[in-house]
Design an enzyme around this catalytic site. Structure first.
Site, PDB file in Angstrom:
ATOM      1  N   TYR A  56     -20.480  40.669 118.639  1.00  0.00           N
ATOM      2  CA  TYR A  56     -19.584  42.054 119.301  1.00  0.00           C
ATOM      3  C   TYR A  56     -19.728  43.337 118.812  1.00  0.00           C
ATOM      4  CZ  TYR A  56     -17.354  44.899 123.085  1.00  0.00           C
ATOM      5  OH  TYR A  56     -17.274  46.065 123.814  1.00  0.00           O
ATOM      6  N   PRO A  87       0.956  38.549 115.187  1.00  0.00           N
ATOM      7  CA  PRO A  87       2.360  37.985 115.549  1.00  0.00           C
ATOM      8  C   PRO A  87       3.137  39.318 116.448  1.00  0.00           C
ATOM      9  CG  PRO A  87       1.495  39.596 114.230  1.00  0.00           C
ATOM     10  CD  PRO A  87       0.314  38.784 114.712  1.00  0.00           C
ATOM     11  N   PRO A 120      -7.436  42.918 114.812  1.00  0.00           N
ATOM     12  CA  PRO A 120      -7.256  44.156 114.453  1.00  0.00           C
ATOM     13  C   PRO A 120      -5.664  44.671 114.502  1.00  0.00           C
ATOM     14  CG  PRO A 120      -9.134  44.328 115.442  1.00  0.00           C
ATOM     15  CD  PRO A 120      -8.671  42.762 116.064  1.00  0.00           C
TER      16      PRO A 120
HETATM   17  N1  LIG Z   1     -13.533  47.596 129.421  1.00  0.00           N
HETATM   18  C1  LIG Z   1     -13.403  47.228 127.977  1.00  0.00           C
HETATM   19  O1  LIG Z   1     -11.696  47.619 127.450  1.00  0.00           O
HETATM   20  C2  LIG Z   1     -14.406  48.463 126.600  1.00  0.00           C
HETATM   21  C3  LIG Z   1     -14.252  48.343 125.312  1.00  0.00           C
HETATM   22  C4  LIG Z   1     -14.728  49.185 124.898  1.00  0.00           C
HETATM   23  C5  LIG Z   1     -16.314  49.356 125.379  1.00  0.00           C
HETATM   24  N2  LIG Z   1     -16.513  48.810 126.695  1.00  0.00           N
HETATM   25  C6  LIG Z   1     -18.012  48.861 126.353  1.00  0.00           C
HETATM   26  O2  LIG Z   1     -17.876  48.647 128.528  1.00  0.00           O
HETATM   27  C7  LIG Z   1     -19.650  48.633 128.524  1.00  0.00           C
HETATM   28  C8  LIG Z   1     -18.320  47.864 130.835  1.00  0.00           C
HETATM   29  O3  LIG Z   1     -17.248  47.186 130.123  1.00  0.00           O
HETATM   30  P1  LIG Z   1     -16.800  46.233 130.899  1.00  0.00           P
HETATM   31  O4  LIG Z   1     -15.629  45.951 130.751  1.00  0.00           O
HETATM   32  O5  LIG Z   1     -16.336  47.325 132.649  1.00  0.00           O
HETATM   33  O6  LIG Z   1     -17.383  44.835 130.758  1.00  0.00           O
HETATM   34  P2  LIG Z   1     -17.938  43.843 132.156  1.00  0.00           P
HETATM   35  O7  LIG Z   1     -17.787  42.521 131.174  1.00  0.00           O
HETATM   36  O8  LIG Z   1     -17.428  44.509 133.688  1.00  0.00           O
HETATM   37  O9  LIG Z   1     -19.092  44.666 132.512  1.00  0.00           O
HETATM   38  C9  LIG Z   1     -20.578  44.680 131.638  1.00  0.00           C
HETATM   39  C10 LIG Z   1     -21.635  44.660 133.056  1.00  0.00           C
HETATM   40  O10 LIG Z   1     -23.094  44.156 132.512  1.00  0.00           O
HETATM   41  C11 LIG Z   1     -23.841  42.809 133.433  1.00  0.00           C
HETATM   42  N3  LIG Z   1     -24.632  42.441 132.064  1.00  0.00           N
HETATM   43  C12 LIG Z   1     -24.135  41.805 130.824  1.00  0.00           C
HETATM   44  N4  LIG Z   1     -25.179  41.731 130.311  1.00  0.00           N
HETATM   45  C13 LIG Z   1     -26.327  42.360 131.026  1.00  0.00           C
HETATM   46  C14 LIG Z   1     -27.649  42.083 130.843  1.00  0.00           C
HETATM   47  N5  LIG Z   1     -28.326  41.820 129.911  1.00  0.00           N
HETATM   48  N6  LIG Z   1     -28.328  42.616 131.888  1.00  0.00           N
HETATM   49  C15 LIG Z   1     -27.932  43.686 132.870  1.00  0.00           C
HETATM   50  N7  LIG Z   1     -27.023  43.161 133.236  1.00  0.00           N
HETATM   51  C16 LIG Z   1     -25.508  43.063 132.731  1.00  0.00           C
HETATM   52  C17 LIG Z   1     -22.327  42.506 133.358  1.00  0.00           C
HETATM   53  O11 LIG Z   1     -23.022  41.734 134.806  1.00  0.00           O
HETATM   54  C18 LIG Z   1     -21.571  43.176 134.243  1.00  0.00           C
HETATM   55  O12 LIG Z   1     -21.510  43.670 135.019  1.00  0.00           O
HETATM   56  C19 LIG Z   1     -19.915  47.638 127.965  1.00  0.00           C
HETATM   57  O13 LIG Z   1     -20.865  48.222 126.952  1.00  0.00           O
HETATM   58  C20 LIG Z   1     -18.479  46.796 127.004  1.00  0.00           C
HETATM   59  O14 LIG Z   1     -19.132  46.673 125.704  1.00  0.00           O
HETATM   60  C21 LIG Z   1     -15.380  48.497 127.447  1.00  0.00           C
HETATM   61  O1  LIG Z   2      -3.456  36.636 126.132  1.00  0.00           O
HETATM   62  C1  LIG Z   2      -3.668  37.505 125.784  1.00  0.00           C
HETATM   63  C2  LIG Z   2      -5.233  38.419 124.972  1.00  0.00           C
HETATM   64  C3  LIG Z   2      -5.336  38.765 124.070  1.00  0.00           C
HETATM   65  N1  LIG Z   2      -3.671  39.371 123.643  1.00  0.00           N
HETATM   66  C4  LIG Z   2      -3.571  40.311 122.312  1.00  0.00           C
HETATM   67  O2  LIG Z   2      -4.297  41.011 123.159  1.00  0.00           O
HETATM   68  C5  LIG Z   2      -4.836  42.040 121.735  1.00  0.00           C
HETATM   69  C6  LIG Z   2      -5.996  42.710 122.840  1.00  0.00           C
HETATM   70  O3  LIG Z   2      -6.661  41.776 123.312  1.00  0.00           O
HETATM   71  P1  LIG Z   2      -7.720  41.998 123.948  1.00  0.00           P
HETATM   72  O4  LIG Z   2      -9.250  40.596 123.897  1.00  0.00           O
HETATM   73  O5  LIG Z   2      -8.044  42.432 125.038  1.00  0.00           O
HETATM   74  O6  LIG Z   2      -8.850  43.367 123.651  1.00  0.00           O
HETATM   75  P2  LIG Z   2      -9.335  43.168 122.616  1.00  0.00           P
HETATM   76  O7  LIG Z   2      -8.487  44.622 120.968  1.00  0.00           O
HETATM   77  O8  LIG Z   2      -9.699  42.379 121.227  1.00  0.00           O
HETATM   78  O9  LIG Z   2     -11.270  44.543 122.569  1.00  0.00           O
HETATM   79  C7  LIG Z   2     -11.053  44.704 123.691  1.00  0.00           C
HETATM   80  O10 LIG Z   2     -10.971  45.882 123.125  1.00  0.00           O
HETATM   81  C8  LIG Z   2     -12.634  46.682 122.729  1.00  0.00           C
HETATM   82  C9  LIG Z   2     -13.283  45.903 123.419  1.00  0.00           C
HETATM   83  O11 LIG Z   2     -14.715  46.463 123.201  1.00  0.00           O
HETATM   84  C10 LIG Z   2     -13.961  44.838 124.135  1.00  0.00           C
HETATM   85  O12 LIG Z   2     -14.583  44.404 124.757  1.00  0.00           O
HETATM   86  C11 LIG Z   2     -12.417  44.384 123.965  1.00  0.00           C
HETATM   87  O13 LIG Z   2     -12.234  43.227 124.952  1.00  0.00           O
HETATM   88  C12 LIG Z   2      -5.340  41.320 120.366  1.00  0.00           C
HETATM   89  O14 LIG Z   2      -4.306  41.561 119.152  1.00  0.00           O
HETATM   90  C13 LIG Z   2      -5.005  40.121 121.531  1.00  0.00           C
HETATM   91  O15 LIG Z   2      -4.335  38.952 120.099  1.00  0.00           O
HETATM   92  C14 LIG Z   2      -2.503  38.554 123.293  1.00  0.00           C
HETATM   93  O16 LIG Z   2      -1.871  38.581 122.737  1.00  0.00           O
HETATM   94  N2  LIG Z   2      -2.669  37.253 124.686  1.00  0.00           N
END
Ligand SMILES: NC(=O)c1ccc[n+]([C@@H]2O[C@H](COP(=O)([O-])OP(=O)(O)OC[C@H]3O[C@@H](n4cnc5c(N)ncnc54)[C@H](O)[C@@H]3O)[C@@H](O)[C@H]2O)c1
Ligand SMILES: O=c1ccn([C@@H]2O[C@H](COP(=O)(O)OP(=O)(O)O[C@H]3OC[C@@H](O)[C@H](O)[C@H]3O)[C@@H](O)[C@H]2O)c(=O)[nH]1
Length: 332
Positions: free
Chosen positions: A162, A223, A289
């Site tokens: 990712y 932790p 992280p």
């Molecule tokens: N939610 C977060 O905290 C977070 C943080 C950082 C970055 N992002 C980025 O923001 C964007 C949206 O994230 P989200 O949380 O809404 O996730 P999400 O999984 O809800 O949305 C992603 C969407 O993309 C579609 N998709 C996946 N692969 C595809 C493909 N090959 N072709 C067409 N559609 C496809 C999925 O069906 C889904 O509707 C992503 O690019 C993600 O990496 C999200």
């Molecule tokens: O049940 C849980 C799940 C997660 N965690 C902790 O919560 C923190 C956040 O974890 P998440 O999986 O929600 O999120 P992350 O920060 O690792 O990545 C997130 O932010 C950036 C986006 O691009 C990623 O798609 C999103 O998953 C981590 O430290 C993880 O260890 C828990 O303590 N309990």
């Protein structure tokens, strides 16, 4: 520790001539916008906001890998809205002015999808925005993270697919910008939460809220002192639209600088939803992280954007949505 990102704009060619279709009657009165991944969590909220503007016509391309038509049900059949079942790893040709490229599973297909969307942007002369991530900073050695930091990513770890996928996607965006003059925008999104998050996708906020509602222990991964900064989805969508509409390529951090340990988050959710629920320490995944907080000076200065919704106000809005979807009424 800050590193230079170079001067992106000076080396770039002017944008290519837009497609002749752009000068047709239709395009003068409307903005046609493609949202890939628009059936997902952030994408569907973005579509809601874009559709509020009557000058916008919105096309969603999604393969429903993690998204759902349900998130868009209020727009299906609307004359300014179109939904296409499409996998972005295959090329797509649609005449659009802007592309919000969100489609992204946590796998290498991320890179191919971005390459295809850049190809589309080049062909039709559209401006393209990539939703990159705070994960490009890896396990950061500077705090808070500013955009000039190059990151600390393990290239062969369990999360690398990712992280490195998004890093390559950013590289491709800048290469297309420099070589072909494509108008690009890169948002580095920090953890975003809110209604419509997938209930069981394993992210921390959705896990804790679902666990509290199901009366299951909140699983804090050890932790528990690791920190994250959580941005409410409506703030995120406003930031993305401001970035798309503005003059800066980015990358720009979009996130909420309020920083919480996972223990603090669990305690907040417990107090809000279920004061009797247990908090349990469980094993973590490798390379998690230890700290993450955006420096949003650039977003404040260049986009005039900052988040408005604090975690304590956003969590109850998400609770409502999860109660409805899990069928747990408030008086239980
Ligand atoms: N939610 C977060 O905290 C977070 C943080 C950082 C970055 N992002 C980025 O923001 C964007 C949206 O994230 P989200 O949380 O809404 O996730 P999400 O999984 O809800 O949305 C992603 C969407 O993309 C579609 N998709 C996946 N692969 C595809 C493909 N090959 N072709 C067409 N559609 C496809 C999925 O069906 C889904 O509707 C992503 O690019 C993600 O990496 C999200
Ligand atoms: O049940 C849980 C799940 C997660 N965690 C902790 O919560 C923190 C956040 O974890 P998440 O999986 O929600 O999120 P992350 O920060 O690792 O990545 C997130 O932010 C950036 C986006 O691009 C990623 O798609 C999103 O998953 C981590 O430290 C993880 O260890 C828990 O303590 N309990």
């Amino acid at each position: 520790m800050a590193q230079s990102n170079g001067d992106h704009s000076s080396a770039a060619k002017p944008p290519p001539t837009p497609s002749p279709l752009r000068f047709s009657k239709f395009f003068q009165s409307n903005m046609r916008i493609l949202v890939t991944g628009g059936a997902g969590f952030i994408g569907s909220h973005l579509v809601d906001k874009l559709m509020e503007n009557e000058k916008n016509e919105v096309i969603v391309a999604d393969n429903y890998f993690t998204g759902s038509k349900d998130n868009l049900k209020k727009w299906i059949g609307h004359p300014r809205f179109e939904l296409i079942r499409h996998d972005v790893t295959e090329p797509l040709l649609v005449e659009v002015d802007q592309i919000y490229h969100l489609a992204c599973p946590a796998s290498p297909t991320n890179v191919i999808g971005t390459l295809n969307m850049l190809g589309l942007a080049k062909r039709v002369g559209a401006r393209i925005l990539l939703t990159s991530t705070s994960e490009v900073y890896g396990d950061p050695l500077i705090h808070p993270q500013e955009e000039s930091y190059w990151g600390n990513v393990n290239p062969i770890g369990v999360r690398s697919c990712y992280d490195e996928g998004k890093r390559v996607a950013e590289t491709l965006m800048f290469d297309y910008h420099r070589q072909h003059g494509i108008e690009i925008r890169i948002a580095r999104i920090f953890n975003t939460y809110g209604p419509r998050m997938n209930i069981d996708d394993g992210r921390v906020v959705s896990n804790f809220i679902a666990q509290a509602l199901r009366n299951e222990p909140l699983t804090v991964q050890a932790p528990g002192t690791q920190t994250r900064s959580f941005c409410y989805v409506s703030d995120m969508v406003d930031g993305l639209i401001k970035l798309m509409e503005g003059e800066n390529t980015g990358p720009i951090n979009i996130g909420n600088p309020g920083e919480f340990t996972m223990i603090e988050l669990a305690e907040n959710v417990k107090e809000l939803i279920n004061p009797k629920v247990e908090i349990k320490m469980v094993e973590n995944t490798p390379d998690d992280p230890r700290q993450r907080k955006p420096d949003i000076s650039k977003a404040r200065e260049l986009l005039k954007w900052e988040p408005k919704i604090k975690l304590k106000d956003g969590l109850p809005l998400m609770e409502e949505d999860f109660r409805l979807r899990l069928g747990v009424p408030r008086n239980n």
